[in-house]
Design an enzyme around this catalytic site. Structure first.
Site, PDB file in Angstrom:
ATOM      1  N   LYS A 105     -23.061 -21.981  30.548  1.00  0.00           N
ATOM      2  CA  LYS A 105     -23.712 -23.416  29.885  1.00  0.00           C
ATOM      3  C   LYS A 105     -22.711 -24.422  29.978  1.00  0.00           C
ATOM      4  O   LYS A 105     -21.538 -24.230  29.417  1.00  0.00           O
ATOM      5  CB  LYS A 105     -24.691 -23.244  28.792  1.00  0.00           C
ATOM      6  CG  LYS A 105     -26.012 -22.479  29.346  1.00  0.00           C
ATOM      7  CD  LYS A 105     -27.013 -22.268  28.278  1.00  0.00           C
ATOM      8  CE  LYS A 105     -28.157 -21.538  29.031  1.00  0.00           C
ATOM      9  NZ  LYS A 105     -29.310 -21.293  27.831  1.00  0.00           N
ATOM     10  N   ARG A 117     -28.316 -12.471  27.350  1.00  0.00           N
ATOM     11  CA  ARG A 117     -28.730 -12.712  28.808  1.00  0.00           C
ATOM     12  C   ARG A 117     -27.526 -13.492  29.665  1.00  0.00           C
ATOM     13  O   ARG A 117     -27.123 -14.545  29.105  1.00  0.00           O
ATOM     14  CB  ARG A 117     -29.877 -13.821  28.878  1.00  0.00           C
ATOM     15  CG  ARG A 117     -30.332 -13.945  30.195  1.00  0.00           C
ATOM     16  CD  ARG A 117     -31.690 -14.985  30.221  1.00  0.00           C
ATOM     17  NE  ARG A 117     -32.171 -15.410  31.335  1.00  0.00           N
ATOM     18  CZ  ARG A 117     -31.927 -16.315  32.194  1.00  0.00           C
ATOM     19  NH1 ARG A 117     -30.726 -17.317  31.675  1.00  0.00           N
ATOM     20  NH2 ARG A 117     -32.288 -16.471  33.329  1.00  0.00           N
TER      21      ARG A 117
END
Length: 273
Positions: A204, A243
């Site tokens: 991210k 994740r």
């Protein structure tokens, strides 16, 4: 939890595994590398992404979910649509992973309740097209915790017992860089007694922002290394699962961290000493 994006436009690997056969092959590789769960998604939630028709989403994900389930692999369906969630559970998914916490589709929680599947409720303040407009917090950890508790209460009122709920603080969703770090530093408050917490930092933007003045200068390899570090820290704070895109690298990092903590080598082939 290994990420299998059956999409043309996901922010990191969109288009690589848009074909069902390619997605299945990728998921089987992630499983071989140590993924305990495969998280299959057919709609991108990257910033600015447009919504996908649920029919198209189901066409993308159901063959992949079915293939993994038939191979005996635990599957999570990453969706904000109730119809896709129910169809995926029927195809063998055990977990519904809704990054919106049941807010994007008002019918989600009621639809999942009778299926018996677990549900991951993400912290969310709006769709990807404008989610940063709501990134205002006085106490980011306290507000995330309060809003997640509210979603758990709503789920319980519709027939989903708290024992079936997994909490996801929504890293990157409606949160700017420093706010994401604040949530991660406060993970122990979110875990609480008996709560399962899912953490997704993989590749991210806030990781790249920490590494370079221009996030575009941070390639996938460096983002994966940063993800492995944050995944280890999340595990140490009590996270139930992380994740990730890079299962192999993250699993290696977790093995090393556990060996450091427990003073003995961890055998990844048997998951025991």
């Amino acid at each position: 939890m290994g990420i299998v994006n059956v999409t043309p436009d996901s922010f990191s690997d969109g288009g690589r595994y848009a074909d069902a056969d390619a997605a299945v092959a990728h998921g089987l590789l992630l499983r071989a590398q140590g993924a305990d769960i495969l998280d299959v998604g057919g709609e991108s939630t990257r910033p600015g992404a447009e919504r996908v028709d649920p029919r198209v989403e189901r066409e993308r994900v159901l063959p992949v979910v079915r293939a993994f389930a038939e191979a005996g692999i635990p599957v999570s369906i990453d969706t904000m649509n109730a119809s896709t969630a129910v169809a995926a559970v029927d195809a063998g998914a055990r977990i519904v992973n809704d990054v919106s916490g049941g807010l994007a589709d008002p019918g989600m929680l009621a639809a999942v309740a009778p299926t018996g599947a677990d549900i991951a409720l993400g912290h969310w303040r709006g769709h990807s097209t404008d989610m940063y407009a709501r990134a205002e917090y006085a106490d980011v950890v306290g507000e995330v915790l309060a809003e997640l508790r509210e979603r758990v209460e709503v789920a319980a009122s519709l027939g989903i017992a708290p024992s079936r709920v997994i909490l996801d603080p929504g890293i990157g969703f409606g949160k700017l860089g420093d706010q994401n770090w604040g949530v991660l530093r406060g993970l122990e408050r979110l875990v609480g007694p008996g709560a399962r917490v899912l953490v997704g930092t993989s590749r991210k933007r806030f990781l790249a922002e920490a590494l370079a003045a221009d996030p575009a200068d941070v390639d996938e390899r460096r983002r994966d290394l940063a993800t492995a570090v944050t995944s280890v820290l999340a595990a140490q704070a009590g996270a139930w699962a992380v994740r990730v895109h890079d299962v192999a690298g993250t699993r290696d990092a977790l093995i090393v961290a556990r060996s450091w903590e427990e003073g003995a080598a961890w055998d990844p082939s048997t998951r025991s000493r």
